[in-house]
Write an enzyme that holds these catalytic residues in place. Structure first.
Site, short mmCIF file in Angstrom:
data_model
loop_
_atom_site.label_atom_id
_atom_site.label_comp_id
_atom_site.label_asym_id
_atom_site.label_seq_id
_atom_site.Cartn_x
_atom_site.Cartn_y
_atom_site.Cartn_z
N PHE A 49 9.57 1.93 16.48
CA PHE A 49 10.30 2.21 15.24
C PHE A 49 9.57 3.23 14.34
CE2 PHE A 49 7.71 -1.63 14.59
CZ PHE A 49 7.01 -1.32 13.44
N LYS B 120 11.83 1.27 -1.63
CA LYS B 120 12.03 2.30 -0.61
C LYS B 120 13.25 3.17 -0.98
CE LYS B 120 9.95 -0.45 3.12
NZ LYS B 120 10.12 -0.95 4.50
N THR C 65 10.70 -9.49 6.63
CA THR C 65 10.95 -8.07 6.97
C THR C 65 12.38 -7.86 7.44
OG1 THR C 65 8.65 -7.93 7.68
CG2 THR C 65 10.09 -6.16 8.38
N TYR D 158 1.86 4.80 7.06
CA TYR D 158 2.20 3.81 8.10
C TYR D 158 1.44 4.06 9.40
CZ TYR D 158 6.00 1.59 5.47
OH TYR D 158 6.73 0.86 4.56
N ASN E 133 15.11 -1.83 4.61
CA ASN E 133 14.91 -3.17 4.04
C ASN E 133 14.37 -3.15 2.60
OD1 ASN E 133 12.29 -2.49 4.59
ND2 ASN E 133 11.81 -4.27 5.85
N GLU F 285 -3.67 0.77 0.13
CA GLU F 285 -2.37 1.28 -0.30
C GLU F 285 -2.36 1.65 -1.79
OE1 GLU F 285 0.42 -1.68 1.03
OE2 GLU F 285 -0.01 -1.27 3.15
N ARG G 127 5.12 -11.10 -1.43
CA ARG G 127 5.76 -11.22 -0.10
C ARG G 127 6.83 -12.31 -0.11
NH1 ARG G 127 3.69 -7.96 3.59
NH2 ARG G 127 4.29 -9.12 5.43
N HIS H 8 8.69 -2.66 0.17
CA HIS H 8 7.44 -2.86 0.91
C HIS H 8 6.48 -3.67 0.04
CE1 HIS H 8 3.69 -1.90 3.06
NE2 HIS H 8 3.18 -1.75 1.85
N ARG I 91 15.17 -9.03 -0.15
CA ARG I 91 15.76 -8.51 1.10
C ARG I 91 17.04 -9.27 1.46
NH1 ARG I 91 9.88 -7.75 3.71
NH2 ARG I 91 9.62 -5.52 3.43
P1 AMP Z 1 4.94 -3.41 7.24
O1 AMP Z 1 5.25 -4.63 8.04
O2 AMP Z 1 5.10 -3.58 5.76
O3 AMP Z 1 3.74 -2.65 7.63
O4 AMP Z 1 6.14 -2.39 7.46
C1 AMP Z 1 6.73 -2.09 8.64
C2 AMP Z 1 8.08 -1.54 8.31
O5 AMP Z 1 8.60 -0.96 9.47
C3 AMP Z 1 9.07 -2.63 7.89
O6 AMP Z 1 9.12 -2.87 6.52
C4 AMP Z 1 10.38 -2.06 8.37
O7 AMP Z 1 10.94 -1.23 7.37
C5 AMP Z 1 10.03 -1.13 9.51
N1 AMP Z 1 10.48 -1.64 10.81
C6 AMP Z 1 11.49 -1.13 11.51
N2 AMP Z 1 11.68 -1.80 12.66
C7 AMP Z 1 10.76 -2.77 12.71
C8 AMP Z 1 10.43 -3.80 13.65
N3 AMP Z 1 11.11 -3.96 14.79
N4 AMP Z 1 9.41 -4.61 13.36
C9 AMP Z 1 8.73 -4.44 12.21
N5 AMP Z 1 9.00 -3.51 11.31
C10 AMP Z 1 10.00 -2.66 11.53
#
Ligand code: AMP
Length: 132
Positions: A57, A9, A91, A49, A112, A126, A85, A115, A102
């Site tokens: 968020f 990122k 995350t 996204y 973070n 993706e 992962r 991805h 991370r």
């Molecule tokens: P993913 O879970 O890979 O689809 O990505 C969601 C992304 O949203 C995460 O990698 C974070 O960078 C971002 N994000 C920010 N706030 C939150 C939250 N509260 N819960 C989950 N993801 C978040």
């Protein structure tokens, strides 16, 4: 054999740790089959996204992902989706296990570093999003 999509990122690119991150994946035996450096527009980040549209968020996530260049890449190997992962860590970096990307480099859940696709369906979508 599986392929999965990962993205360094914009915070990872700004911190100058592209090499360190790619090395962790390469050291685990995964192969990089596609890679590029691009800057997403807000429209492209929203599309990528789209499943998070409407969540609290979402706006910040789109702004962050389009704030600077990022590095999408495809990793191939046995169980690649799950392995990537594990190497990334949770995350929320506060919950990420020691030694994960991370835990080592991420500042917060909003910023973070990395991805990784969360399922076979996401990986297919993706990879095609970035590499056709
Ligand atoms: P993913 O879970 O890979 O689809 O990505 C969601 C992304 O949203 C995460 O990698 C974070 O960078 C971002 N994000 C920010 N706030 C939150 C939250 N509260 N819960 C989950 N993801 C978040």
């Amino acid at each position: 054999m599986e392929s999965t999509l990962s993205i360094i990122k914009p915070d990872g690119v700004k911190k100058n740790i592209i090499g360190n991150i790619l090395k962790k994946f390469e050291d685990s035996g995964l192969k990089i089959t596609h890679i590029k450096l691009i800057q997403l527009t807000e429209k492209e980040a929203s599309e990528f996204y789209e499943m998070h549209d409407g969540k609290p968020f979402f706006k910040d996530l789109v702004a962050f992902m389009s704030s600077g260049p990022c590095i999408p890449f495809v990793l191939m190997g046995e169980n690649a989706i799950l392995r990537v992962r594990e190497i990334m860590g949770a995350t929320d970096p506060q919950e990420a296990k020691e030694g994960t990307i991370r835990a080592q480099y991420a500042d917060s859940i909003d910023s973070n570093i990395i991805h990784g696709s969360d399922s076979q369906d996401s990986a297919t979508r993706e990879i095609s999003f970035f590499f056709g």
